[in-house]
Scaffold this motif. Structure first.
Motif, mmCIF file in Angstrom:
data_model
loop_
_atom_site.group_PDB
_atom_site.id
_atom_site.type_symbol
_atom_site.label_atom_id
_atom_site.label_comp_id
_atom_site.label_asym_id
_atom_site.label_seq_id
_atom_site.Cartn_x
_atom_site.Cartn_y
_atom_site.Cartn_z
ATOM 1 N N ILE B 51 0.868 -1.185 0.000
ATOM 2 C CA ILE B 51 0.000 0.000 0.000
ATOM 3 C C ILE B 51 0.906 1.236 0.000
ATOM 4 C CG2 ILE B 51 -1.944 1.134 1.134
ATOM 5 C CD1 ILE B 51 -2.553 -1.813 0.502
ATOM 6 N N ARG B 59 4.658 5.334 -6.428
ATOM 7 C CA ARG B 59 4.369 4.633 -7.675
ATOM 8 C C ARG B 59 4.859 3.187 -7.650
ATOM 9 N NH1 ARG B 59 2.567 6.728 -12.480
ATOM 10 N NH2 ARG B 59 1.433 8.659 -12.094
ATOM 11 N N SER B 61 4.081 0.692 -5.878
ATOM 12 C CA SER B 61 3.074 -0.365 -5.711
ATOM 13 C C SER B 61 2.564 -0.888 -7.051
ATOM 14 C CB SER B 61 1.910 0.141 -4.856
ATOM 15 O OG SER B 61 1.327 1.284 -5.447
ATOM 16 N N GLY B 62 2.410 0.005 -8.015
ATOM 17 C CA GLY B 62 1.846 -0.397 -9.306
ATOM 18 C C GLY B 62 2.738 -1.331 -10.109
ATOM 19 N N PHE B 66 1.647 -7.906 -6.452
ATOM 20 C CA PHE B 66 1.033 -8.359 -5.198
ATOM 21 C C PHE B 66 -0.379 -7.756 -5.158
ATOM 22 C CE2 PHE B 66 5.625 -7.880 -4.514
ATOM 23 C CZ PHE B 66 5.971 -9.164 -4.099
ATOM 24 N N ASN B 67 -1.024 -7.797 -4.007
ATOM 25 C CA ASN B 67 -2.267 -7.050 -3.803
ATOM 26 C C ASN B 67 -1.832 -5.612 -3.526
ATOM 27 O OD1 ASN B 67 -4.184 -9.527 -3.425
ATOM 28 N ND2 ASN B 67 -2.456 -9.904 -2.041
ATOM 29 N N THR B 68 -2.104 -4.690 -4.438
ATOM 30 C CA THR B 68 -1.474 -3.372 -4.319
ATOM 31 C C THR B 68 -2.470 -2.208 -4.380
ATOM 32 O OG1 THR B 68 -1.107 -3.233 -6.705
ATOM 33 C CG2 THR B 68 0.657 -4.211 -5.382
ATOM 34 N N ALA B 69 -2.068 -1.108 -3.771
ATOM 35 C CA ALA B 69 -2.893 0.099 -3.833
ATOM 36 C C ALA B 69 -2.019 1.343 -3.771
ATOM 37 C CB ALA B 69 -3.912 0.120 -2.690
ATOM 38 N N ASN B 70 -2.237 2.227 -4.701
ATOM 39 C CA ASN B 70 -1.592 3.546 -4.761
ATOM 40 C C ASN B 70 -2.706 4.511 -4.367
ATOM 41 O OD1 ASN B 70 -0.225 5.463 -7.586
ATOM 42 N ND2 ASN B 70 0.003 5.772 -5.416
ATOM 43 N N THR B 71 -2.703 4.922 -3.095
ATOM 44 C CA THR B 71 -3.920 5.530 -2.539
ATOM 45 C C THR B 71 -3.933 7.062 -2.650
ATOM 46 O OG1 THR B 71 -3.029 5.509 -0.279
ATOM 47 C CG2 THR B 71 -4.194 3.531 -1.015
ATOM 48 N N LEU B 72 -3.921 7.738 -1.531
ATOM 49 C CA LEU B 72 -4.000 9.198 -1.517
ATOM 50 C C LEU B 72 -2.774 9.748 -0.797
ATOM 51 C CD1 LEU B 72 -7.721 9.638 -0.420
ATOM 52 C CD2 LEU B 72 -6.802 10.081 -2.704
ATOM 53 N N ARG B 75 -2.040 9.077 2.971
ATOM 54 C CA ARG B 75 -3.088 8.217 3.550
ATOM 55 C C ARG B 75 -2.829 6.727 3.415
ATOM 56 N NH1 ARG B 75 -3.968 12.752 5.763
ATOM 57 N NH2 ARG B 75 -4.943 14.331 4.468
ATOM 58 N N ILE B 79 -5.285 3.238 5.148
ATOM 59 C CA ILE B 79 -5.827 2.217 4.246
ATOM 60 C C ILE B 79 -5.147 0.873 4.514
ATOM 61 C CG2 ILE B 79 -5.970 1.527 1.817
ATOM 62 C CD1 ILE B 79 -6.762 4.499 1.280
ATOM 63 N N VAL B 83 -6.818 -2.696 5.610
ATOM 64 C CA VAL B 83 -6.532 -3.972 4.925
ATOM 65 C C VAL B 83 -6.094 -5.018 5.956
ATOM 66 C CG1 VAL B 83 -4.962 -5.126 3.309
ATOM 67 C CG2 VAL B 83 -5.975 -2.917 2.687
#
Lengths: 379, 281
Positions: B51, B59, B61-62, B66-72, B75, B79, B83
């Motif tokens: 995350i 950037r 994470s992208g 894996f299970n990934t998130a590029n959030t805010l 923040r 998040i 998870v």
């Protein structure tokens, strides 16, 4: 079997959440929504769920989004100042299509305003609060039993359409106590199921809509379908895409996944409308006044009915247009300086006169006050 | 294939490279070290979530499979916390830049540390806001130039690891993008640690920080890390006077600086709450 209870609206929301299968709550205490947090802190672990009091309002919705990504039905609750802080996360939930429910028990604003007094000043913020074009669902209960029912519905809609759903309450509805009949056993209540991918993990397009619908299947983190969540504009793969076409395609799908399904999403209640020549439009706490005022008008022989939008957003466009074809005039009553009325005027487009009874002095209107306004508008 | 090519084939998403980072940027080294640490721990890709917040480093994470998130911006920790609460079996790694983590995300940092929730936070510290072009962050050394401090910064920087430790982090480590095997090791240990782990990685942004501060090119900035990062064992042998001299010279210890395995982890503590609630206590 069922039980009859005397509950606050906020408590009914809690029972609705438990019945809906909510398993995570993250939030920050704020009047007049705090009872929702307090009661869920008690109730969630009893059903194997989890409650977190977060460091701030932003983290409240942040943890909810994270838990939803991990496959849990998740919600938060707040009031005006907190709702303002949640707008950033709300936008992420819209563009990344993360199901979540946000309860906003409105009080008087702006800023700290009047924390313990009712208002409906967030009608437009609910629709347009976060930056950029975006689409979400807002529903508004006007009784304690409806707090229970609409919490169930909010969870179901958010899972079905993969968008944030705002349960827009106000201090009157949150703190009012009413009789409510609840089932003893929530196991019989149908649970909304999030659409899971049916393809193999290596074929999974996180935003690909394999069934031809506009709502993509969502695999929980850890399920073997590895995908990417981003707040950047992305294509069906879920990865950022910087083209104008990608932006337009994304916006179009996020909008039409809701607007193609207005019959399913938009609910409006008609009360004594069969032969009505004049209609009152009100929702949430203000609706309480309207039922009574319409009964009083009827007792005086006036052909007045009441139209109550339960779904605030998307706006009940068709219903309001139809209404304009049926009655000679419309009076919108809301606890603000006039927000929902702007949409009604737009939909009615001058076909019949639309007037406003705006109440913004920390109090609900009395039925007599509303009746007087009805008579004035009909004259 | 080289070891790194094997790791790229195994852990990076096909078709997502090349990355957006500038030549000489340390982000690739850190992201590579995270992957090596995951490999070292033998974690299944399905069991890892990455995350990130917003900024150059986020950037990362992208690119990772894996299970990934590029959030805010700022923040990532809330998040990631959600998870982890939603699925405690996941190994949740947070990638955050110095601005993301210590400025806009500073409140989330101290509270995630306080809870001792089992997250592994890797702070890509390049002393600057790189993506927006060189504005000072709370980790920019006092006296540095930045586009928003054209006459030099007058703000002292955070002692990030002391802050995290004081807030409750139970694993605190530092590495650099020069000392790579050591960096992999401290990240791997952070992943293995059950509790809130923070690994500050001293990195270089030659374009947005180095140029403004006349630090030379990427190689010179690497040498700066070599000359300023002092292994913890060596650091610990210094007397107070030597340490004070080293700190005045901009030197810092690297390695595992603090670890406490006696504090209960948050999701484990919550499981006990569930048990109590269900037993009606």
């Amino acid at each position: 079997m069922s039980r009859i209870l005397l509950l606050q609206g906020n408590q009914a929301v809690v029972e609705g959440a438990i019945a809906a299968g909510v398993k995570f709550y993250g939030g920050y205490p704020i009047t007049p929504s705090t009872e929702i947090a307090e009661q869920l802190a008690l109730r969630l672990p009893q059903v194997g769920g989890k409650f977190m009091q977060t460091e701030d309002e932003i983290a409240g919705l942040g943890t909810v989004i994270g838990a939803s990504m991990a496959g849990k039905k998740a919600m938060t609750a707040t009031s005006g100042p907190g709702f303002s802080l949640k707008q950033e996360m709300l936008g992420l939930a819209c563009i990344a299509e993360i199901p979540c429910v946000i309860v906003n028990v409105q009080r008087v604003g702006p800023a700290t305003g009047q924390p313990t007094s009712p208002a409906q000043g967030e009608v437009m913020q609910t629709r347009w609060g976060t930056h950029g074009d975006h689409w979400l669902i807002t529903i508004s209960p006007s009784s304690v039993p409806e707090c229970f029912e609409l919490t169930l519905r909010a969870v179901a809609l958010s899972e079905k359409y993969r968008c944030p759903v705002i349960l827009l309450m106000d201090e009157v509805i949150g703190h009012m106590r009413e009789k409510i009949e609840l089932p003893d056993n929530y196991d019989e209540i149908p649970q909304a199921e999030r659409k899971m991918p049916t393809c193999a993990p290596e074929e999974y397009l996180a935003y690909g809509c394999e069934d031809g619908s506009k709502v993509p299947a969502m695999a929980p983190f850890g399920s073997g379908y590895r995908w990417h969540v981003t707040g950047l504009v992305h294509d069906e793969t879920g990865f950022p895409k910087g083209t104008g076409a990608a932006t337009k395609e994304s916006q179009d799908r996020l909008r039409t996944k809701l607007t193609d399904n207005l019959d399913d999403i938009v609910q409006v209640e008609n009360y004594r409308m069969e032969d009505a020549e004049f209609a009152v439009v009100a929702f949430g706490g203000a609706a309480r006044t309207a039922y009574e005022a319409v009964d009083m008008a009827r007792a005086e022989g006036l052909k007045v009915g009441f139209v109550r939008p339960i779904t605030i957003w998307p706006f009940a466009e068709k219903q309001m247009q139809d209404l304009a074809g049926k009655v000679k005039g419309i009076l919108v009553h809301e606890l603000n300086c006039g927000q929902y009325v702007l949409e009604v005027e737009r939909a009615v487009a001058g076909k019949v006169p639309v007037s406003l009874f705006a109440k913004y002095d920390n109090e609900s209107a009395t039925p007599a006050e509303l009746l007087a306004e009805i008579k004035k508008a009909m004259a | 294939m080289s070891v790194m090519e094997d790791l790229i084939a195994k852990y990076f998403r096909p078709g997502r490279l090349p990355h957006i980072w500038c030549p000489g940027c340390g982000n690739g080294v850190i992201t590579g070290a995270i992957v090596k640490a995951i490999d070292k721990q033998g974690l299944a890709k399905d069991d890892v979530a990455i995350i990130s917040g917003i900024g150059c480093s986020s950037r990362s994470s992208g690119y990772l499979d894996f299970n990934t998130a590029n959030t805010l911006h700022g923040r990532a920790l809330p998040i990631a916390t959600g998870v982890k609460m939603g699925n405690p079996k996941l190994n949740v790694i947070v990638c955050s830049g110095d601005g993301d983590c210590t400025a806009i995300g500073g409140n989330h940092l101290i509270h995630a540390a306080r809870r001792n929730i089992d997250l592994t936070l890797v702070v890509y510290n390049n002393s600057i806001y790189g993506m927006t072009g060189g504005q000072y962050s709370p980790m920019t050394p006092k006296g540095s130039k930045a586009t928003t401090a054209p006459y030099a910064t007058i703000e002292p920087s955070f002692n990030l690891l002391a802050l995290a430790q004081a807030a409750g982090a139970t694993y605190v480590a530092r590495g650099t993008t020069y000392h790579v095997p050591q960096l992999v090791d401290v990240i791997a240990k952070g992943i293995a640690h059950k509790g809130f782990s923070i690994i500050e990685v001293v990195s270089a942004c030659p374009i947005s920080f180095g140029r403004q501060n006349k630090m030379g090119g990427p190689a010179q900035m690497m040498m700066w890390q070599r000359d300023h990062g002092v292994l913890k064992a060596v650091w610990d042998r210094m007397d107070e006077e030597k340490k004070a001299e080293a700190i005045a010279a901009g030197k810092f210890p690297i390695g595992v600086l603090y670890e406490n395995n006696d504090v209960q982890e948050y999701t484990a503590a919550y499981d006990e709450i569930i048990k109590r609630a269900q037993e009606g206590k």
